[in-house]
Design an enzyme around this catalytic site. Structure first.
Site, PDB file in Angstrom:
ATOM      1  N   GLN A 126       0.849  -1.191   0.000  1.00 28.03           N
ATOM      2  CA  GLN A 126       0.000   0.000   0.000  1.00 28.03           C
ATOM      3  C   GLN A 126       0.885   1.242   0.000  1.00 28.03           C
ATOM      4  OE1 GLN A 126      -1.165   0.938   3.783  1.00 28.03           O
ATOM      5  NE2 GLN A 126      -2.636   2.510   3.270  1.00 28.03           N
ATOM      6  N   GLU A 244      -8.820  -1.428   6.661  1.00 30.84           N
ATOM      7  CA  GLU A 244      -7.722  -1.590   7.624  1.00 30.84           C
ATOM      8  C   GLU A 244      -8.293  -1.601   9.050  1.00 30.84           C
ATOM      9  OE1 GLU A 244      -4.965   1.686   7.911  1.00 30.84           O
ATOM     10  OE2 GLU A 244      -3.379   0.336   8.558  1.00 30.84           O
ATOM     11  N   GLU A 372      -1.897   9.651  18.813  1.00 31.96           N
ATOM     12  CA  GLU A 372      -2.555  10.975  18.836  1.00 31.96           C
ATOM     13  C   GLU A 372      -3.722  11.014  17.849  1.00 31.96           C
ATOM     14  OE1 GLU A 372       0.710  10.503  18.601  1.00 31.96           O
ATOM     15  OE2 GLU A 372       1.451  11.338  20.481  1.00 31.96           O
TER      16      GLU A 372
HETATM   17  C1  FAD Z   1       5.443  -0.579  11.020  1.00 29.68           C
HETATM   18  C2  FAD Z   1       4.875   0.436  10.061  1.00 29.68           C
HETATM   19  C3  FAD Z   1       4.355   0.017   8.846  1.00 29.68           C
HETATM   20  C4  FAD Z   1       3.833   0.943   7.944  1.00 29.68           C
HETATM   21  N1  FAD Z   1       3.368   0.500   6.730  1.00 29.68           N
HETATM   22  C5  FAD Z   1       2.891   1.386   5.831  1.00 29.68           C
HETATM   23  C6  FAD Z   1       2.469   0.956   4.529  1.00 29.68           C
HETATM   24  O1  FAD Z   1       2.539  -0.218   4.197  1.00 29.68           O
HETATM   25  N2  FAD Z   1       2.019   1.892   3.653  1.00 29.68           N
HETATM   26  C7  FAD Z   1       1.925   3.212   3.968  1.00 29.68           C
HETATM   27  O2  FAD Z   1       1.484   3.994   3.134  1.00 29.68           O
HETATM   28  N3  FAD Z   1       2.326   3.659   5.191  1.00 29.68           N
HETATM   29  C8  FAD Z   1       2.823   2.786   6.114  1.00 29.68           C
HETATM   30  N4  FAD Z   1       3.250   3.227   7.347  1.00 29.68           N
HETATM   31  C9  FAD Z   1       3.237   4.649   7.628  1.00 29.68           C
HETATM   32  C10 FAD Z   1       2.216   5.054   8.666  1.00 29.68           C
HETATM   33  O3  FAD Z   1       0.920   5.037   8.132  1.00 29.68           O
HETATM   34  C11 FAD Z   1       2.632   6.446   9.141  1.00 29.68           C
HETATM   35  O4  FAD Z   1       3.908   6.332   9.759  1.00 29.68           O
HETATM   36  C12 FAD Z   1       1.661   7.010  10.117  1.00 29.68           C
HETATM   37  O5  FAD Z   1       0.437   7.273   9.506  1.00 29.68           O
HETATM   38  C13 FAD Z   1       2.220   8.312  10.750  1.00 29.68           C
HETATM   39  O6  FAD Z   1       2.659   9.176   9.762  1.00 29.68           O
HETATM   40  P1  FAD Z   1       4.110   9.856   9.847  1.00 29.68           P
HETATM   41  O7  FAD Z   1       5.098   8.790  10.180  1.00 29.68           O
HETATM   42  O8  FAD Z   1       4.305  10.645   8.609  1.00 29.68           O
HETATM   43  O9  FAD Z   1       4.032  10.829  11.086  1.00 29.68           O
HETATM   44  P2  FAD Z   1       3.398  12.276  11.078  1.00 29.68           P
HETATM   45  O10 FAD Z   1       2.046  12.254  10.464  1.00 29.68           O
HETATM   46  O11 FAD Z   1       4.391  13.249  10.544  1.00 29.68           O
HETATM   47  O12 FAD Z   1       3.217  12.509  12.627  1.00 29.68           O
HETATM   48  C14 FAD Z   1       4.324  12.958  13.486  1.00 29.68           C
HETATM   49  C15 FAD Z   1       3.766  13.137  14.889  1.00 29.68           C
HETATM   50  O13 FAD Z   1       2.754  14.166  14.871  1.00 29.68           O
HETATM   51  C16 FAD Z   1       1.527  13.663  15.403  1.00 29.68           C
HETATM   52  N5  FAD Z   1       0.400  14.238  14.656  1.00 29.68           N
HETATM   53  C17 FAD Z   1       0.237  14.292  13.309  1.00 29.68           C
HETATM   54  N6  FAD Z   1      -0.946  14.860  13.004  1.00 29.68           N
HETATM   55  C18 FAD Z   1      -1.558  15.168  14.179  1.00 29.68           C
HETATM   56  C19 FAD Z   1      -2.827  15.766  14.523  1.00 29.68           C
HETATM   57  N7  FAD Z   1      -3.699  16.172  13.576  1.00 29.68           N
HETATM   58  N8  FAD Z   1      -3.110  15.880  15.840  1.00 29.68           N
HETATM   59  C20 FAD Z   1      -2.240  15.473  16.805  1.00 29.68           C
HETATM   60  N9  FAD Z   1      -1.026  14.923  16.541  1.00 29.68           N
HETATM   61  C21 FAD Z   1      -0.704  14.752  15.243  1.00 29.68           C
HETATM   62  C22 FAD Z   1       1.596  12.162  15.209  1.00 29.68           C
HETATM   63  O14 FAD Z   1       0.783  11.474  16.134  1.00 29.68           O
HETATM   64  C23 FAD Z   1       3.077  11.881  15.435  1.00 29.68           C
HETATM   65  O15 FAD Z   1       3.361  11.774  16.812  1.00 29.68           O
HETATM   66  C24 FAD Z   1       3.788   2.320   8.274  1.00 29.68           C
HETATM   67  C25 FAD Z   1       4.316   2.747   9.501  1.00 29.68           C
HETATM   68  C26 FAD Z   1       4.850   1.831  10.380  1.00 29.68           C
HETATM   69  C27 FAD Z   1       5.412   2.323  11.689  1.00 29.68           C
END
Ligand code: FAD
Length: 404
Positions: A126, A244, A372
């Site tokens: 994905q 999901e 969060e």
């Molecule tokens: C093991 C693993 C597998 C994954 N597999 C996939 C995959 O197959 N395909 C895919 O597309 N993605 C995948 N992901 C990505 C995952 O969906 C994202 O890491 C997740 O959605 C968080 O996005 P980010 O890492 O960009 O953090 P960010 O969105 O940048 O967030 C950074 C911090 O800010 C906080 N934050 C962000 N927005 C808000 C808000 N509105 N209010 C309060 N706090 C907020 C978050 O909670 C976090 O603490 C995977 C992640 C992991 C860890």
């Protein structure tokens, strides 16, 4: 409230249990390893499940499933979790990508892909998250530009689980920058071996490389591989994400029961850890959280059993469950003292599964919605509190600071 199985459910559980006992691979599967022998073992197990009607139990017969009920899926998942054979390799494809293909692709595409995915012949990934937005998937900057019958894709995805061994993927791309972010995206399916795709595995602290960076340079995708109308990618993505959130079940993680087992064996100051007063106070805290979680889960299962759709309260399970799993793993590894640093399953207590859980737990608290984000969902949709402030909702994507 009676939480025990109905006569019909009990009969299904007994049948599933007997089948698992006779067929589950001894020693379980290793979801931490994605290639070679481990992958082959996972594929064989998936094919066996599909042939016996235990893969994607709710899928209709026309798509190779047994046409079972959600409660049967829950029962089977609970029983399967006891054998350490839950295969991570196929869960994204079967739980999210293929249901999206089933909902939006033409008949020929469905015929081509559904069966092979069910049997574990094809693996899917994905491609949603990007460096500029994971929680906010609608912030995607990867561009798809129309060129004749094709789209030309340039950009980068990140954290793509299994991209390095996937055959196909679903891709959320920006096709219009002149409209607000939710309105200018389109969804495609694509062959992961297409020219111009470069997959770079990300090395994790566990030693594994479960997810990847994926770079797109002039990748051509035929318009026939579009899922849903141009500009409707967000609506398609919601279907993927709903699937999901619906993928519930027993889970493969170690729980409070496994932890108690360890605490009975390990000693603190010459006595079993279980007898230690300070330790018992922590145990009481986790017991309360685990029981709360169990009853919340039973509420979901009751809804399924009655043919209802579980609500956003499902998010509670992930927030609390992932945190407790992390705390239990941390305490278990500390309790094991010098043995806690042994990661070889052949010699470590409980096959080093708590060590593995400690290293994967931070990721579990992020994947599929961070703590969060899930708290926001609980606040807004369960408790009815005022919504998060979303200042960029009506701004054209190109006018957003990250949109340029
Ligand atoms: C093991 C693993 C597998 C994954 N597999 C996939 C995959 O197959 N395909 C895919 O597309 N993605 C995948 N992901 C990505 C995952 O969906 C994202 O890491 C997740 O959605 C968080 O996005 P980010 O890492 O960009 O953090 P960010 O969105 O940048 O967030 C950074 C911090 O800010 C906080 N934050 C962000 N927005 C808000 C808000 N509105 N209010 C309060 N706090 C907020 C978050 O909670 C976090 O603490 C995977 C992640 C992991 C860890």
């Amino acid at each position: 409230m009676d939480f025990s199985d109905t006569a019909e459910e009990a009969a299904y559980r007994a049948k599933a249990r007997a089948w698992l006992e006779a067929n589950a691979p001894r020693g379980g599967l290793d979801p931490g390893r994605e290639t070679g022998e481990a992958m082959e073992k996972a594929r064989l197990w998936q094919a066996k499940k599909a042939a016996a009607g235990y893969a994607q139990i709710t899928w209709p017969k026309e798509w190779g499933g047994p046409g079972g009920t959600p409660i049967q899926q829950v029962i089977y998942s609970q029983e399967e979790a006891k054998y350490n054979v839950t295969s991570a390799h196929f869960s994204i494809g079967l739980g999210m990508c293929v249901p999206t293909v089933m909902a939006f692709a033409d008949e020929a595409t469905k015929q081509r892909f559904v069966g092979p995915a069910l049997r574990g012949d094809d693996v899917w990934c994905q491609l949603f998250s990007e460096p500029s937005g994971g929680s906010d998937a609608a912030a995607a900057r990867t561009r798809a530009v129309r060129d004749g019958d094709d789209w030309v894709v340039n950009g980068q995805k990140i954290w793509t689980s299994g991209a390095h061994y996937s055959d196909y993927g679903i891709l959320l791309a920006r096709t219009d920058v002149d409209v607000p972010k939710h309105k200018g995206m389109t969804m495609f399916w694509l062959d992961m071996k297409s020219p111009g795709i470069e997959v770079r595995p990300i090395h994790q602290m566990s030693g594994a490389s479960g997810f990847n960076e994926v770079f797109f340079t002039d990748v051509r995708i035929p318009d026939s591989q579009r899922l849903g109308p141009v500009g409707d990618g967000w609506k398609v993505a919601i279907v993927t994400l709903m699937n999901e959130r619906m993928s519930i079940g027993g889970g493969a993680g170690l729980d409070y029961g496994d932890f108690l087992e360890l605490a009975r064996e390990v000693t603190i100051d010459g006595a079993p850890a279980l007898k230690n007063q300070a330790f018992r106070e922590k145990l009481a805290e986790w017991y309360v959280q685990t029981e709360g979680l169990n009853y919340t889960r039973l509420r979901t299962i009751t809804a399924l059993s009655r043919g209802q759709t579980p609500g956003p309260e499902n998010s509670i399970g992930k927030v609390v469950g992932a945190t407790v799993a992390q705390e239990l793993a941390r305490e278990a590894v500390e309790m094991l003292d010098q043995f806690g640093i042994i990661s070889d399953p052949a010699v470590a207590p409980m096959a080093a599964r708590f060590q593995g859980q400690l290293l994967s737990a931070p990721g579990t608290r992020i994947a599929g919605g961070t703590d969060e984000i899930l708290r926001n969902i609980i606040a807004e949709r369960v408790l009815g509190m005022p919504g998060d402030i979303r200042v960029d909702k009506d701004v054209a994507f190109k006018d957003m600071p990250t949109g340029r």
